[in-house]
Design an enzyme around this catalytic site. Structure first.
Site, PDB file in Angstrom:
ATOM      1  CB  SER A 310      -1.067  -0.064   1.560  1.00 54.24           C
ATOM      2  OG  SER A 310      -0.328  -0.014   2.383  1.00 54.24           O
ATOM      3  CG  ASP A 424       5.881  -9.485   4.495  1.00 53.41           C
ATOM      4  OD1 ASP A 424       6.369 -10.835   4.924  1.00 53.41           O
ATOM      5  OD2 ASP A 424       5.932  -9.052   3.708  1.00 53.41           O
ATOM      6  CG  HIS A 565      -1.192   3.886   4.287  1.00 53.17           C
ATOM      7  ND1 HIS A 565      -1.852   3.109   5.531  1.00 53.17           N
ATOM      8  CD2 HIS A 565      -0.448   2.798   4.123  1.00 53.17           C
ATOM      9  CE1 HIS A 565      -1.860   1.966   4.893  1.00 53.17           C
ATOM     10  NE2 HIS A 565      -1.392   1.603   4.404  1.00 53.17           N
TER      11      HIS A 565
END
Length: 1365
Positions: A310, A424, A565
């Site tokens: 993203s 991850d 983000h």
């Protein structure tokens, strides 16, 4: 509260269980609270319909009104309304579902309105059980069955969308209730308790539906202000009940929480466009389309693509502050690595930078949308993707490029940026195996393998995973408004653990291993097998500090509204950072980027015109040589002093692990591979590949003579065929060198490739590091004397056996370098194996005696090598010479920005050099070989550019002492141990001082001494007979007066230069000339009172002194014999007795002698006497002198002796500053601590310097007495508290300090400004001040250390059993 219940389809019992626990809690505050009630309703299910809730509400009101124990109008009531969105459709990101949700909320509000109208004085909890029900279904609990149904959302839902919609749902409830009439009524309120929406997996004894767990969560939520109920309950909070406080005594409502119904507050100003000025002058492509990726200019790029998650899809990049739903939008046109919205002047992205070089660039994304939309083009990043999804993205990207008719797949040059790993890490703690660093690296490898196999003409940016832990700073800062539940949902493994937890430490290490694993994959060369393809690691994200506001808070303007983000600003600054990395040479790339700083766009130039790759950055450890004169001599030279590089036909090497090549090619972290001997890469003997990519001395010499032989290739031990004449053996010490030489000589004689008699040979020797690693285990075996003896033996064999040879003797690397690298990088170096890898270098503590010994041994090794070479021993033949190459004498350790040593020059053990280091070693050795003696570079800067040295027409030869016109220095003989007197301030006081604190050296009229055989100067000169009983009192350090200061350095001889009429000193050896030296051999502390009385009597009976008027200087040193015989009766309280006797002696002097200055010299430490033998002193003598040395091999006994030694020193330091000794104006006792940390004197060869000791190797020689006198004198002129506590045994005639006009007096406590002026008037019996005693005293080795267990210099002479100090 830990009682667990199984409800099994009994929702009413579950409700009753929850409310019972709540009532139990409230009963702690109000014991008369009524028993709880739960209306059964109609359906009997937990997922109550609106109709069923209506029935329950009416039934509840009826029960409340009819309850005789309740005053319905006046009693306050706690009502909890449980409901659930069984379809979970409120999590769907669609407008249709939002409208359905609002209708359901309106129906529920009608029921709340009914309660508002009917029930006075009520606090209503509104609890949505949807998430609890989902958790219950997951864990197969049935108390609130059936489980909620999954909604078939019209749009795809993701972890991000669910988190955002859940937050939005909670905010909708909060805003609705805060603005409702329920919040305006004084006797009624409804509060939404949203805490269930992030429940961790249940504890072992607690399930999500356990009534106790639910009740406790409800209560704790009631204790939190509205707006702060999104905080995650940690494990401790689940077990503990929150309590009201004085500051917050109320149940929290919207009003007393000061909650405003305005949704999420803005976290910054509206996002501004972040464009960048572009001013690069050279924007032209290559003259012809390049065929190699290593000559790729920016303008040659025609296609751009990207893979990732993203952060590359640019979720929320264009969202306005506060618009949390905007995070669900993928603003791909703003993406840092591939977005192409507008131009570089308004939107900074890598694609827009490249479009300035090539406006026809293709592949960039524009606008918004998912990866499946046309606008995404070659931005195939998938929001929420993890590394295991990278292969699918790579396959899709290849298919898109092949299918697009505007792209010439075979001919067009492409830049593809890959960035993955954040997700991850965020989930890694939930499945350590799946998200292991190895799996992460494997997933990247599989994706890159596809690109490597499928895509021609491609430059791939592999951007290192970001250092994600900085996100915690934003999460924890309560002054910054962030949706923490969303942050915790998106990245639980980074945010949920405590700072000091093992889980967090494991995450930090996993983050690092992700980065290092990626780096190792790229640096493996796996993707450098084709000339038209490469992958370059771009590490600017490796260390990213949290950007901050001017107030020091985390700056949320760099983030999208979810605080996770990137915002438009961060995308822009990431683009310029990536571009900068792409132009920076490999090995010199920026690894830390500060986003607070907006950097300009870097431009290619004539020096760096290409995108940097591994090869065009010269990172293959190769060297380019421009030497023009490469010819050999016109005829083979007969003299080593006329040897040109091209004349060399054979190379060979001897040494240890470094020369054997251990670990040179080992990858970081692969500690076991350090055992591999990469001989072909060894700096002095390796011959792998060529100089273009492997820099070694043989590869340099092969540029001059292509027929060179002897060098090693490949890997293997010393017996492998590839080793050839590299006969170094891992772990070898100097004692093994002769064996290596013998093997080397035989190989050269027997190998047909070597013409032993006629070929010129260069043999490089480096040895010593392994000896230092072991020296502390046996300091005699590894003494400098033995070291140089072994080295001399080996060189003697070469000198005797090998014709036509130039031997490079290379200094070993200073062990301090290894210590710094190893100990200051505990996260990278195997510190737990320090004692195994190099115990004597790595284990000693900082500032310890052991470390001082290491430095002393190191210097002795180095000086002994220099002495050996400069002795001229190997310059007796015309065809042979040994040259010391000092390139490592002063190696400079590369330091990183964080202050830690750079481990990138070392193998995984952080001890041995890797190929990067060996390359620099080779260049430096070659430069040394061409530098004349006396002018050789002795400093190696590992980071410096070492130019390739070349011979010239004027200086064509490899340098030796003769062709350098160098003369070896010689040392003058020392005739005596006198000192030069340089003091100018020699006058006495204007009148005889009445205060000891104003006593000048020239005011001293009388000297005296008390003590043992050290003060009688027992054995100070060699005896002419076998009976070693002579006491040379005239040479005694503190009282001797033989000769003059120029020939005999003693305290009286120093004082004679101030007052030639001084009295009391000893002369000669006779008792009649002892003066006021009352010391006796064998004396102990118990004898000091008697010596004090004897001294007083001698002074009183002396017709030459004025007892009342003359100032007297008395020096006392005692304790050696007390210590030596301590072991005979260890139960004896030695320190107490020692202090008592000395105090008695001082009391006698205090009472009987006016005008006296007393030096009390601290006793030496003797515990080091058990260390090794060097064949010059015998242990029996030591035992006879000191019975404690019978236990020399018992570490416990020696340690106990050290403790006792320290106690004696400490006791004296405290004793002499008792008030009675500072009350008189004409009396002072001063501790002189120069013996406290005195080290063993060593020769330049590193052995104990026996010239300081008598023939018994126990007492002092005349030289030793001179050094003691210097140390005592200098102590007397140093302020108390700043006195030297060790002695410097280096020979110098100018070490004596001098009084000055500013500091003319002998120092006491008072004139050192350590006592108040009126100290004499004080009557307190407490100490005014005490001299600090060295805390490390137990580690100090005394002046006699390492002596008494050595063998005698001469044949042992018989010594009486009564011999003692």
């Amino acid at each position: 509260m830990e009682k667990t219940q199984s409800m099994e389809n009994k929702p009413q019992q579950m409700c009753l269980g929850v409310m019972t626990v709540l009532s139990d809690i409230i009963r702690h505050f109000n014991p008369s609270v009524l028993m709880p009630m739960c209306s059964p309703g109609k359906s009997g299910a937990a997922h109550s319909t609106a109709e069923d809730l209506w029935i329950q509400a009416k039934e509840l009101v009826r029960h409340l009104k009819e309850n005789p124990q309740l005053d319905f109008e006046k009693d306050w009531k706690l009502i909890t309304v449980f409901f659930s969105n069984t379809s979970q459709c409120h999590l769907c990101p669609s407008a249709e579902e939002k409208s359905h949700l609002m209708r359901r909320m309106e129906k529920l509000c009608e029921i709340l309105d009914y309660l508002h109208q009917e029930v006075p004085r009520a606090f209503v909890n509104l609890v949505d059980l949807s998430e609890v029900l989902a958790m219950s279904h997951q864990h197969q609990e049935t108390g609130f069955s059936p489980a909620p149904e999954l909604c078939n959302c019209s749009e795809e839902t993701t972890k991000l969308s669910k988190a955002v919609m859940q937050w939005s749902y909670q905010e909708t409830w909060q805003d609705l209730l805060a603005s409702s009439k329920f919040n305006k009524h004084e006797s009624f309120t409804v509060v939404f308790q949203p805490f269930f929406y992030d429940i961790d997996p249940p504890l072992e004894r607690s399930s999500p539906q356990d009534p106790s767990t639910l009740a406790l969560r409800i209560w704790n939520s009631m204790m939190k202000p509205v707006g702060h109920k999104d905080e995650i309950f940690d494990a401790a909070e689940r077990k503990m009940m929150k309590c009201p406080s004085k500051e917050s005594p109320y149940l929290f409502t919207y009003r007393n929480s000061n909650y405003q119904a305005q949704g999420l507050k803005p976290i910054g100003r509206l996002q501004a466009r972040e464009g960048t000025e572009f001013s690069c002058p050279d924007k032209d492509p290559s003259d012809a389309i390049p065929t190699t990726v290593h000559r790729l200019r920016p303008a040659d790029i025609k296609v751009i693509g990207a893979l990732g998650d993203s952060l590359t899809a640019a979720n929320g990049a264009g969202a306005e502050p506060g618009n949390l739903l905007g995070v669900l939008t993928q603003y791909r046109g703003l993406s840092w690595s591939v977005g192409g919205d507008e131009t570089i002047r308004t939107v900074t992205t890598l694609a827009n930078i490249l479009r300035e070089f090539n406006p026809s660039l293709k592949g960039f994304s524009v606008g918004t949308g998912k990866e499946t939309t046309d606008k995404a083009f070659l931005n195939q990043a998938v929001a929420g993707a993890k590394s295991d999804g990278l292969v699918t993205q790579a396959q899709k990207l290849v298919s898109l490029m092949k299918a697009d008719k505007t792209i010439d797949f075979q001919e067009d040059w492409k830049v593809i940026t890959v960035f993955i790993g954040g997700n991850d890490l965020c989930d890694s703690c939930n499945d350590l195996d799946h998200f292991s660093p190895q799996n992460f690296t494997d997933n990247i490898r599989k994706a890159l393998d596809i690109l490597h196999a499928e895509v021609p003409r491609a430059f791939v940016n592999m951007v290192e995973v970001i250092g994600i832990v900085a996100l915690r700073e934003l999460y924890k800062e309560t002054q910054v408004s962030c949706p923490r539940v969303i942050l915790r949902t998106l990245c639980p493994c980074v945010l949920k653990f405590d700072d000091n937890s093992t889980e967090f430490a494991a995450l930090v290490e996993r983050n690092r291993q992700y980065q290092k694993g990626t780096e190792q994959l790229i640096e493996s060369g796996r993707y450098d097998t084709r000339d038209d393809f490469t992958v370059v690691l771009q590490p600017f994200f490796e260390n990213v500090p949290m950007p901050r506001t001017p107030e020091g808070l985390p700056d949320s303007s760099f983030f999208a509204p979810d605080c996770f983000h990137f915002s438009r600003k961060t995308h822009a600054r990431s683009a310029t950072a990536l571009w900068k990395n792409m132009l920076e040479p490999v090995g010199h790339k920026t690894r830390q980027h500060n986003f607070e700083n907006k950097i300009p766009i870097m431009c290619p130039n004539q020096t760096l015109p290409f995108l940097s790759t591994y090869k065009n950055s010269n990172q293959g450890y190769g060297t380019w040589t421009l030497c023009k004169d490469r010819a050999p001599s016109a005829s083979p030279p007969t003299s080593v002093h006329a040897l040109r590089p091209a004349d060399i036909q054979v190379v060979a090497a001897l040494g240890d692990s470094l020369t054997a090549g251990n670990g040179i090619g080992s990858q970081e972290g692969n500690l076991s591979d350090v055992r591999t001997q990469y001989r072909g890469l060894s700096y002095s003997a390796g011959g792998d590949a060529s100089l273009e990519n492997v820099t070694t001395l043989p590869n340099i010499l092969r540029e001059f003579n292509g027929n060179l032989t002897g060098y090693a290739v490949g890997t293997g031990d010393v017996n492998s065929a590839g080793a050839f004449l590299n006969q170094a053996v891992p772990g070898a010490k100097a004692e093994n060198l002769a064996s290596q030489v013998q093997t080397l000589v035989q190989r050269m004689k027997n190998d047909h490739r070597v013409n032993f008699l006629h070929d010129w040979k260069v043999i490089t020797v480096m040895i010593g590091a392994s000896d230092l690693c072991e020296f502390c285990t046996d300091s005699n075996r590894y003494s400098a004397a033995n070291f140089v003896a072994h080295l001399r033996n080996a060189l003697d064999i070469l000198h005797r056996e090998v014709p036509r040879a130039l031997v490079n003797l290379v200094d070993f690397m200073n062990p301090s370098i290894i210590r710094q690298v190893f100990l200051k990088n505990p996260d990278k170096c195997p510190v737990h194996q320090a004692s195994v890898l190099c115990n004597c270098v790595l284990s000693p503590g900082e500032n310890s005696h052991e470390l001082a010994r290491l430095e002393s041994f190191t210097q002795s090794y180095q000086s002994s090598m220099l002495q050996l070479v400069e002795s001229g021993r190997y310059d007796t033949r015309e065809d042979f010479s040994v040259v010391l190459q000092p390139l490592l004498l002063n190696a400079r350790l590369p330091i990183l920005e964080d202050g830690r040593p750079d481990t990138s020059f070392f193998a995984p053990d952080c001890i041995l050099p890797n190929q990067k280091f060996h390359s620099q070693l080779s260049r430096a050795l070659w430069a040394n070989m061409l530098e004349p003696l006396g002018k050789k570079t002795d400093t190696l800067d590992l980071r410096a550019f070492i130019a390739m040295a070349c011979p010239t027409q004027d200086e064509p030869f490899l340098r030796t002492f003769r062709n350098s016109n160098y003369t070896y220095p010689s040392k003058p003989a020392i005739e005596n141990w006198g000192s030069d007197f340089l003091c100018t301030e020699q006058n006495p006081s204007g009148s005889v001082p009445s205060s000891v604190h104003e006593l000048r050296p020239a005011d001293i009229k009388v000297v005296a001494a008390m003590g043992d055989s050290l003060t009688t100067a027992f054995g100070a000169r060699p005896s002419e007979s076998s009976n070693l009983t002579t006491s040379w009192r005239g040479l005694s350090w503190s009282i001797g007066g033989d000769g003059t200061l120029e020939t005999h350095t003693t305290l009286p001889n120093i004082l004679k230069r101030f007052n030639p009429s001084i009295l009391g000193f000893s002369t000669s050896t006779l008792e009649e000339t002892a003066g006021f030296n009352v010391a006796e051999e064998g004396a102990r502390a118990q004898d000091m009172p008697a010596q004090a009385r004897a001294l007083v009597e001698r002074m009183k009976n002396s017709p030459t002194i004025n007892l009342e008027e003359d100032w007297k200087l008395v020096t006392l040193l005692i304790g050696g014999n007390d210590l030596c015989h301590y072991c005979e009766n260890p139960e004896n309280l030695l320190a107490n007795e020692y202090v008592k006797h000395i105090q008695q002696a001082l009391d006698i002097l205090y009472e009987k002698l006016p005008r006296v200055f007393i030096n009390v010299v601290e006793v030496m430490e003797l515990a080091g006497l058990h260390e090794g033998q060097d064949g010059k002193c015998a242990m029996p003598l030591a035992v006879q002198n000191c019975s404690c040395f019978k236990h020399a091999q018992n570490p416990t006994a020696m340690q106990e002796l050290k403790k006792v030694n320290w106690k004696l020193q400490s006791a004296v330091s405290g004793l002499v500053y008792l008030p009675q000794y500072v009350q008189r104006e004409d009396f002072a006792v001063v501790v002189q601590p120069f013996f406290r940390q005195t080290l063993i004197p060593l020769t330049e060869l590193g052995v104990t310097d026996l010239t300081f000791f008598s023939e018994d190797c126990f007492h002092f020689s005349e030289r030793g007495h001179a050094e003691m006198a210097i140390a005592l004198w200098n102590n007397m002129l140093e302020p108390v508290g700043r006195k030297m506590t060790s002695n410097n045994f280096t020979y110098s005639r100018t070490k004596l300090k001098c009084p000055s006009p500013e500091r003319p007096f002998l120092y006491t406590l008072r004139n050192s400004q350590l006592l108040p002026d009126q100290a004499a008037e004080a009557s307190s019996n407490v100490l005014y001040w005490a001299v600090p005693v060295a805390a490390g005293g137990g580690l100090v080795v005394g002046i006699l250390g390492m002596m008494l267990c050595r063998a005698m210099r001469h044949p042992q002479k018989e010594v009486p059993n009564t011999a003692s100090f």
